[in-house]
Scaffold this motif. Structure first.
Motif, mmCIF file in Angstrom:
data_model
loop_
_atom_site.group_PDB
_atom_site.id
_atom_site.type_symbol
_atom_site.label_atom_id
_atom_site.label_comp_id
_atom_site.label_asym_id
_atom_site.label_seq_id
_atom_site.Cartn_x
_atom_site.Cartn_y
_atom_site.Cartn_z
ATOM 1 N N VAL A 271 0.852 -1.195 0.000
ATOM 2 C CA VAL A 271 0.000 0.000 0.000
ATOM 3 C C VAL A 271 0.883 1.240 0.000
ATOM 4 C CG1 VAL A 271 -1.901 -1.162 1.180
ATOM 5 C CG2 VAL A 271 -0.161 -0.001 2.528
ATOM 6 N N THR A 272 0.362 2.306 -0.546
ATOM 7 C CA THR A 272 1.121 3.545 -0.585
ATOM 8 C C THR A 272 0.963 4.307 0.724
ATOM 9 O OG1 THR A 272 -0.700 4.875 -1.465
ATOM 10 C CG2 THR A 272 0.676 3.694 -3.059
ATOM 11 N N SER A 273 1.815 5.271 0.936
ATOM 12 C CA SER A 273 1.772 6.064 2.171
ATOM 13 C C SER A 273 0.517 6.927 2.253
ATOM 14 C CB SER A 273 3.014 6.948 2.277
ATOM 15 O OG SER A 273 3.088 7.834 1.166
ATOM 16 N N ASP B 270 -8.853 1.640 0.556
ATOM 17 C CA ASP B 270 -7.873 1.137 -0.400
ATOM 18 C C ASP B 270 -7.015 0.044 0.237
ATOM 19 O OD1 ASP B 270 -8.749 2.864 -2.362
ATOM 20 O OD2 ASP B 270 -7.218 4.385 -1.952
ATOM 21 N N MET B 271 -6.600 0.262 1.474
ATOM 22 C CA MET B 271 -5.756 -0.725 2.157
ATOM 23 C C MET B 271 -6.536 -1.995 2.464
ATOM 24 S SD MET B 271 -3.222 1.507 4.634
ATOM 25 C CE MET B 271 -4.478 2.516 5.448
ATOM 26 N N GLU B 272 -7.791 -1.840 2.893
ATOM 27 C CA GLU B 272 -8.622 -3.029 3.136
ATOM 28 C C GLU B 272 -8.755 -3.862 1.871
ATOM 29 O OE1 GLU B 272 -11.516 -0.820 6.454
ATOM 30 O OE2 GLU B 272 -12.196 -1.173 4.403
ATOM 31 N N ASN B 273 -9.026 -3.198 0.747
ATOM 32 C CA ASN B 273 -9.188 -3.918 -0.514
ATOM 33 C C ASN B 273 -7.882 -4.580 -0.945
ATOM 34 O OD1 ASN B 273 -11.823 -3.070 -0.524
ATOM 35 N ND2 ASN B 273 -11.560 -1.516 -2.099
ATOM 36 N N THR C 264 -5.978 -13.351 -16.374
ATOM 37 C CA THR C 264 -7.178 -13.582 -15.573
ATOM 38 C C THR C 264 -6.979 -13.182 -14.126
ATOM 39 O OG1 THR C 264 -7.738 -15.439 -17.006
ATOM 40 C CG2 THR C 264 -8.925 -15.271 -14.926
ATOM 41 N N LEU C 265 -5.872 -13.601 -13.513
ATOM 42 C CA LEU C 265 -5.609 -13.253 -12.118
ATOM 43 C C LEU C 265 -5.552 -11.743 -11.951
ATOM 44 C CD1 LEU C 265 -4.982 -13.868 -9.191
ATOM 45 C CD2 LEU C 265 -2.575 -14.179 -9.820
ATOM 46 N N ALA C 266 -4.917 -11.057 -12.885
ATOM 47 C CA ALA C 266 -4.836 -9.601 -12.809
ATOM 48 C C ALA C 266 -6.224 -8.980 -12.821
ATOM 49 C CB ALA C 266 -4.000 -9.052 -13.970
ATOM 50 N N ALA C 267 -7.126 -9.550 -13.607
ATOM 51 C CA ALA C 267 -8.497 -9.043 -13.669
ATOM 52 C C ALA C 267 -9.226 -9.285 -12.352
ATOM 53 C CB ALA C 267 -9.247 -9.712 -14.819
ATOM 54 N N VAL C 268 -9.003 -10.445 -11.742
ATOM 55 C CA VAL C 268 -9.634 -10.756 -10.457
ATOM 56 C C VAL C 268 -9.114 -9.813 -9.376
ATOM 57 C CG1 VAL C 268 -9.857 -12.487 -8.630
ATOM 58 C CG2 VAL C 268 -10.060 -13.170 -11.028
ATOM 59 N N LEU C 269 -7.805 -9.603 -9.347
ATOM 60 C CA LEU C 269 -7.227 -8.721 -8.331
ATOM 61 C C LEU C 269 -7.682 -7.283 -8.536
ATOM 62 C CD1 LEU C 269 -3.580 -10.143 -8.051
ATOM 63 C CD2 LEU C 269 -5.614 -10.696 -6.704
ATOM 64 N N ALA C 270 -7.833 -6.881 -9.792
ATOM 65 C CA ALA C 270 -8.353 -5.542 -10.069
ATOM 66 C C ALA C 270 -9.772 -5.413 -9.548
ATOM 67 C CB ALA C 270 -8.297 -5.256 -11.567
ATOM 68 N N ALA C 271 -10.564 -6.477 -9.724
ATOM 69 C CA ALA C 271 -11.942 -6.471 -9.227
ATOM 70 C C ALA C 271 -11.969 -6.345 -7.715
ATOM 71 C CB ALA C 271 -12.656 -7.750 -9.658
ATOM 72 N N ALA C 272 -10.987 -6.934 -7.045
ATOM 73 C CA ALA C 272 -10.934 -6.876 -5.587
ATOM 74 C C ALA C 272 -10.631 -5.477 -5.083
ATOM 75 C CB ALA C 272 -9.883 -7.847 -5.055
#
Length: 276
Positions: free
Chosen positions: A104-106, A112-115, A150-158
């Motif tokens: 996570v960024t500063s 955002d951090m929860e997601n 596919t994984l990148a799309a799932v993580l983006a959805a998260a």
């Protein structure tokens, strides 16, 4: 409780949730009513009373939940320096993100951090899924990507918010509740949303088990802060999608005025969540 910006935002979240949705937080804090060494008997009794009867769940209990999470979030030295107020929710989420390996960024917000935490857990679960599990999961979530992206799309959805984020957060929070307190979440008005999430139960459950064992071995504070942060992430997303509508095939609609599904054309039902 501390009154930093994110702490007040968390209080607002708890005020908007039903009492039963906050019961897992009480169970995590009180060890399902068994008590913890660092939890006063007075606080324990108040929280357990709120759990047993919704009429005891006033705003004092919302603030007490936050205060106890903040207290568990800091060690005794930090608490002493900060006049016994514990650490802010922002610091707690940042610490949990570090614990699970989420970057996570500063300047990242708590949401955002929860997601990012949820995305990291899903990423770990993905490694345990068979090709068939992955296909079923992405189809259920209406994620069209195939192959290595596919994984990148799932993580983006998260991480991007919306209905897919809610689905993933809910599946992780539900798996963790089963792991720690021996029962899943009481979805109530959300029950219709959870149909079909069984595809996530196995792999997500394995990842959550590994996460919990790591947190459990790390010290008593993480036994409270990790599950509480994930439950709060679920509560936040529950509020965020309360005005979404859904078609009979399960396709979410962001347009609150939609009468027909933009995906399949079916008539749109009422909003997913109703205030009761």
């Amino acid at each position: 409780m501390r009154n930093d910006k994110e702490d007040l935002a968390l209080l607002n979240i708890l005020r908007q949730c039903e009492a039963k949705e906050k019961i897992p937080l009480i169970d995590y804090i009180t060890d399902s009513g068994e008590g913890r060494l660092s939890l006063s008997k007075e606080s324990e009794n108040k929280l357990v009373a709120a759990k047993l009867s919704e009429r005891f769940f006033d705003d004092e209990k919302n603030k007490l939940i936050i205060k106890e999470i903040q207290s568990f979030g800091g060690n005794s030295l930090v608490n002493l320096i900060r006049s016994g107020k514990g650490v802010s929710y922002d610091e707690i989420v940042r610490d949990v993100a570090s614990k699970v390996g989420a970057k996570v960024t500063s300047t990242a917000s708590c949401e955002d951090m929860e997601n990012a935490i949820i995305a990291k857990i899903i990423e770990k679960a993905w490694d345990k899924m068979s090709p068939e599990d992955r296909k079923e999961m992405t189809e259920f979530m209406h994620i069209p990507a195939k192959g290595p992206v596919t994984l990148a799309a799932v993580l983006a959805a998260a991480e991007l918010g919306g209905f897919a984020t809610f689905q993933l957060v809910a599946s992780v929070a539900n798996a963790l509740a089963k792991q720690i307190i021996g029962r899943g979440l009481a979805f109530g008005a959300n029950a219709g949303l959870m149909q079909g999430l069984g595809v996530l139960v196995g792999p997500v459950g394995w990842a959550v088990t590994a996460l919990w064992l790591a947190a459990d071995l790390a010290g008593p504070a993480y036994r409270v802060t990790v599950p509480c942060v994930i439950q709060i992430a679920y509560l936040r997303q529950t509020i965020a999608i309360k005005n979404f509508k859904i078609c009979p095939q399960g396709h979410p609609q962001k347009d609150p005025n939609a009468k027909f599904c933009s995906t399949c054309g079916a008539p749109i039902a009422a909003p997913l969540l109703q205030n009761t």
